[in-house]
Design a protein around this motif. Structure first.
Motif, PDB file in Angstrom:
ATOM      1  N   ASP A 201       0.851  -1.191   0.000  1.00 31.35           N
ATOM      2  CA  ASP A 201       0.000   0.000   0.000  1.00 31.35           C
ATOM      3  C   ASP A 201       0.889   1.245   0.000  1.00 31.35           C
ATOM      4  O   ASP A 201       1.681   1.448   0.935  1.00 31.35           O
ATOM      5  CB  ASP A 201      -0.888  -0.019   1.245  1.00 31.35           C
ATOM      6  CG  ASP A 201      -1.996   1.031   1.208  1.00 31.35           C
ATOM      7  OD1 ASP A 201      -1.892   1.972   0.397  1.00 31.35           O
ATOM      8  OD2 ASP A 201      -2.942   0.900   2.010  1.00 31.35           O
ATOM      9  N   ASN A 202       0.752   2.086  -1.019  1.00 33.16           N
ATOM     10  CA  ASN A 202       1.610   3.277  -1.080  1.00 33.16           C
ATOM     11  C   ASN A 202       1.073   4.450  -0.252  1.00 33.16           C
ATOM     12  O   ASN A 202       1.694   5.505  -0.186  1.00 33.16           O
ATOM     13  CB  ASN A 202       1.854   3.707  -2.526  1.00 33.16           C
ATOM     14  CG  ASN A 202       0.579   4.062  -3.267  1.00 33.16           C
ATOM     15  OD1 ASN A 202      -0.492   4.218  -2.673  1.00 33.16           O
ATOM     16  ND2 ASN A 202       0.686   4.182  -4.588  1.00 33.16           N
ATOM     17  N   ASP A 203      -0.093   4.250   0.377  1.00 32.40           N
ATOM     18  CA  ASP A 203      -0.639   5.256   1.316  1.00 32.40           C
ATOM     19  C   ASP A 203      -1.124   4.485   2.535  1.00 32.40           C
ATOM     20  O   ASP A 203      -2.305   4.165   2.675  1.00 32.40           O
ATOM     21  CB  ASP A 203      -1.778   6.038   0.666  1.00 32.40           C
ATOM     22  CG  ASP A 203      -2.416   7.063   1.609  1.00 32.40           C
ATOM     23  OD1 ASP A 203      -1.845   7.290   2.701  1.00 32.40           O
ATOM     24  OD2 ASP A 203      -3.474   7.609   1.263  1.00 32.40           O
ATOM     25  N   ASP A 204      -0.227   4.210   3.446  1.00 31.91           N
ATOM     26  CA  ASP A 204      -0.501   3.272   4.529  1.00 31.91           C
ATOM     27  C   ASP A 204      -1.594   3.728   5.483  1.00 31.91           C
ATOM     28  O   ASP A 204      -2.354   2.894   6.004  1.00 31.91           O
ATOM     29  CB  ASP A 204       0.783   3.003   5.323  1.00 31.91           C
ATOM     30  CG  ASP A 204       1.848   2.303   4.483  1.00 31.91           C
ATOM     31  OD1 ASP A 204       1.535   1.254   3.904  1.00 31.91           O
ATOM     32  OD2 ASP A 204       2.981   2.804   4.392  1.00 31.91           O
ATOM     33  N   ASP A 205      -1.692   5.026   5.744  1.00 30.90           N
ATOM     34  CA  ASP A 205      -2.705   5.488   6.699  1.00 30.90           C
ATOM     35  C   ASP A 205      -3.971   6.004   6.033  1.00 30.90           C
ATOM     36  O   ASP A 205      -4.900   6.454   6.690  1.00 30.90           O
ATOM     37  CB  ASP A 205      -2.125   6.551   7.638  1.00 30.90           C
ATOM     38  CG  ASP A 205      -1.555   7.762   6.882  1.00 30.90           C
ATOM     39  OD1 ASP A 205      -1.724   7.829   5.643  1.00 30.90           O
ATOM     40  OD2 ASP A 205      -0.929   8.615   7.528  1.00 30.90           O
ATOM     41  N   GLY A 206      -4.020   5.974   4.695  1.00 31.20           N
ATOM     42  CA  GLY A 206      -5.230   6.350   3.974  1.00 31.20           C
ATOM     43  C   GLY A 206      -5.595   7.811   4.091  1.00 31.20           C
ATOM     44  O   GLY A 206      -6.788   8.164   3.994  1.00 31.20           O
ATOM     45  N   ASP A 207      -4.607   8.691   4.249  1.00 25.75           N
ATOM     46  CA  ASP A 207      -4.909  10.119   4.412  1.00 25.75           C
ATOM     47  C   ASP A 207      -4.825  10.892   3.103  1.00 25.75           C
ATOM     48  O   ASP A 207      -4.956  12.113   3.078  1.00 25.75           O
ATOM     49  CB  ASP A 207      -3.983  10.756   5.457  1.00 25.75           C
ATOM     50  CG  ASP A 207      -2.511  10.714   5.050  1.00 25.75           C
ATOM     51  OD1 ASP A 207      -2.197  10.149   3.977  1.00 25.75           O
ATOM     52  OD2 ASP A 207      -1.674  11.220   5.822  1.00 25.75           O
ATOM     53  N   GLY A 208      -4.623  10.163   1.993  1.00 33.35           N
ATOM     54  CA  GLY A 208      -4.570  10.818   0.692  1.00 33.35           C
ATOM     55  C   GLY A 208      -3.194  11.320   0.303  1.00 33.35           C
ATOM     56  O   GLY A 208      -3.020  11.846  -0.807  1.00 33.35           O
ATOM     57  N   VAL A 209      -2.232  11.171   1.181  1.00 32.23           N
ATOM     58  CA  VAL A 209      -0.850  11.565   0.881  1.00 32.23           C
ATOM     59  C   VAL A 209      -0.012  10.292   0.780  1.00 32.23           C
ATOM     60  O   VAL A 209      -0.045   9.461   1.692  1.00 32.23           O
ATOM     61  CB  VAL A 209      -0.266  12.487   1.967  1.00 32.23           C
ATOM     62  CG1 VAL A 209       1.196  12.849   1.639  1.00 32.23           C
ATOM     63  CG2 VAL A 209      -1.107  13.746   2.100  1.00 32.23           C
ATOM     64  N   LEU A 210       0.706  10.163  -0.306  1.00 30.30           N
ATOM     65  CA  LEU A 210       1.556   8.986  -0.460  1.00 30.30           C
ATOM     66  C   LEU A 210       2.537   8.889   0.699  1.00 30.30           C
ATOM     67  O   LEU A 210       3.104   9.900   1.138  1.00 30.30           O
ATOM     68  CB  LEU A 210       2.321   9.036  -1.774  1.00 30.30           C
ATOM     69  CG  LEU A 210       1.490   8.973  -3.066  1.00 30.30           C
ATOM     70  CD1 LEU A 210       2.405   9.055  -4.288  1.00 30.30           C
ATOM     71  CD2 LEU A 210       0.658   7.701  -3.110  1.00 30.30           C
ATOM     72  N   THR A 211       2.715   7.689   1.186  1.00 33.19           N
ATOM     73  CA  THR A 211       3.631   7.472   2.306  1.00 33.19           C
ATOM     74  C   THR A 211       5.000   8.084   2.040  1.00 33.19           C
ATOM     75  O   THR A 211       5.588   8.726   2.915  1.00 33.19           O
ATOM     76  CB  THR A 211       3.780   5.962   2.587  1.00 33.19           C
ATOM     77  OG1 THR A 211       2.549   5.454   3.098  1.00 33.19           O
ATOM     78  CG2 THR A 211       4.892   5.681   3.582  1.00 33.19           C
ATOM     79  N   ARG A 212       5.514   7.906   0.852  1.00 35.11           N
ATOM     80  CA  ARG A 212       6.865   8.404   0.558  1.00 35.11           C
ATOM     81  C   ARG A 212       6.936   9.936   0.577  1.00 35.11           C
ATOM     82  O   ARG A 212       8.019  10.505   0.647  1.00 35.11           O
ATOM     83  CB  ARG A 212       7.331   7.873  -0.796  1.00 35.11           C
ATOM     84  CG  ARG A 212       6.627   8.476  -2.002  1.00 35.11           C
ATOM     85  CD  ARG A 212       7.038   7.772  -3.266  1.00 35.11           C
ATOM     86  NE  ARG A 212       6.546   8.446  -4.462  1.00 35.11           N
ATOM     87  CZ  ARG A 212       6.603   7.928  -5.692  1.00 35.11           C
ATOM     88  NH1 ARG A 212       7.127   6.725  -5.877  1.00 35.11           N
ATOM     89  NH2 ARG A 212       6.145   8.609  -6.726  1.00 35.11           N
ATOM     90  N   ASP A 213       5.765  10.602   0.507  1.00 38.40           N
ATOM     91  CA  ASP A 213       5.728  12.076   0.525  1.00 38.40           C
ATOM     92  C   ASP A 213       5.480  12.649   1.918  1.00 38.40           C
ATOM     93  O   ASP A 213       5.257  13.858   2.060  1.00 38.40           O
ATOM     94  CB  ASP A 213       4.641  12.588  -0.432  1.00 38.40           C
ATOM     95  CG  ASP A 213       4.944  12.284  -1.887  1.00 38.40           C
ATOM     96  OD1 ASP A 213       6.141  12.077  -2.208  1.00 38.40           O
ATOM     97  OD2 ASP A 213       3.998  12.242  -2.700  1.00 38.40           O
TER      98      ASP A 213
END
Length: 303
Positions: A201-213
């Motif tokens: 999952d590239n957005d682990d917390d589902g907040d709309g911001v990519l994890t890497r960002d």
């Protein structure tokens, strides 16, 4: 380059014993399944035993260990080389560790030394893995048995050699893909409950911001050390923090490499009471593989 001395005595003291029908009585060579290697310009493969003290060795001239580790695009290597096979017996109760390829030959009492020309077939298989806590066969996301076409983040590295399967700059091993280590990934960590495990999952917390960002504190291609609220943890797992700091690169990956080198000898027939049309010399010990071959590093092109 140090000159390596390989003892090349040819005493040929074994006698031929014949049955009434003229068949040669063959001596069985009972050694460990593994062998060692040395030599910079001439490759020596060898194994020893005690009680009684004996050694087997194979000399391949103008050849090196590095030669047999240079696998092709399919991660395999196969070649046949002319070689010389040696069988030696000793009076010594124990044999020195530097029996072969030492700068100064050790002082040993050789009882018999016999050699035969032979053909050495070399087979090398390279296996690579990302060491991320998931068995390679479980990274067949497409379910077609082909690991090469499973690349979740599209970074050019198949998942089985990709230490960060979803490209979020959090290593898969840190995303609890198999919390209890039982090989069942159904309990993989899924922070936002979207039925996509964190490691995919590239957005682990589902907040709309990519994890890497979510690198709000330190821009070092590792969101794991960016923490706004210490009670919650890293920002990439905190849906209340959605500040965006665009990533510009992927983290460097380390791919673990494992070589299996096997040697089979053919047409050993000039040793008197020893004769083999085919002899399995064994598997090269892992400790003999140079450390420079045991891993490779790569940083995928960012996308």
């Amino acid at each position: 380059m140090r000159k390596l001395f390989f003892i090349l005595l040819s005493l040929s003291l074994l006698s031929n014993y014949s049955c009434d029908d003229g068949d040669i009585i063959t001596v069985e060579l009972e050694f460990e399944d593994t062998f060692e290697a040395c030599g910079e310009s001439d490759l020596v493969l060898y194994k020893t035993k005690e009680d009684p003290s004996e050694s087997l060795s194979v000399l391949i001239t103008n050849y090196s260990l590095e030669d047999i580790l240079e696998v092709g695009a399919d991660n395999t290597f196969n070649e046949e080389k002319s070689a010389t096979f040696y069988y030696r017996t000793y009076n010594d109760a124990s044999l020195p560790n530097d029996l072969f390829c030492s700068e100064i030959p050790p002082n040993v009492n050789i009882v018999s030394d016999d050699n035969s020309a032979c053909t050495a077939e070399i087979n090398t298989i390279l296996v690579e893995d990302d060491n991320d806590g998931i068995l390679a066969q479980l990274e067949d996301i497409n379910g077609n048995g082909d690991l090469e076409d499973d690349d979740t983040d599209g970074d050019g590295l198949p998942n089985y050699i990709d230490a960060d399967d979803d490209g979020d700059n959090i290593l898969t091993a840190s995303e609890n893909p198999d919390p209890n280590g039982d090989g069942d990934l159904s309990d993989a960590q899924d922070t936002d409950g979207d039925n996509i495990p964190d490691y995919l999952d590239n957005d682990d917390d589902g907040d709309g911001v990519l994890t890497r960002d979510e690198e709000n504190d330190s821009q070092n291609n590792n969101p794991g050390n960016d923490i706004t609220d210490s009670d919650v943890g890293a920002d990439y797992l905190n849906p209340e923090v959605n500040t965006t700091v665009p990533a510009t690169a992927y983290r460097e990956h380390t791919i673990i490499r494992s070589y299996v080198v096997t040697i089979t000898l053919f047409n050993i027939d000039d040793l008197g009471s020893i004769s083999y049309d085919e002899y399995d010399f064994g598997i090269l010990k892992d400790s003999e593989i140079p450390s420079t071959y045991k891993s490779r590093k790569i940083t995928p092109d960012f996308n």
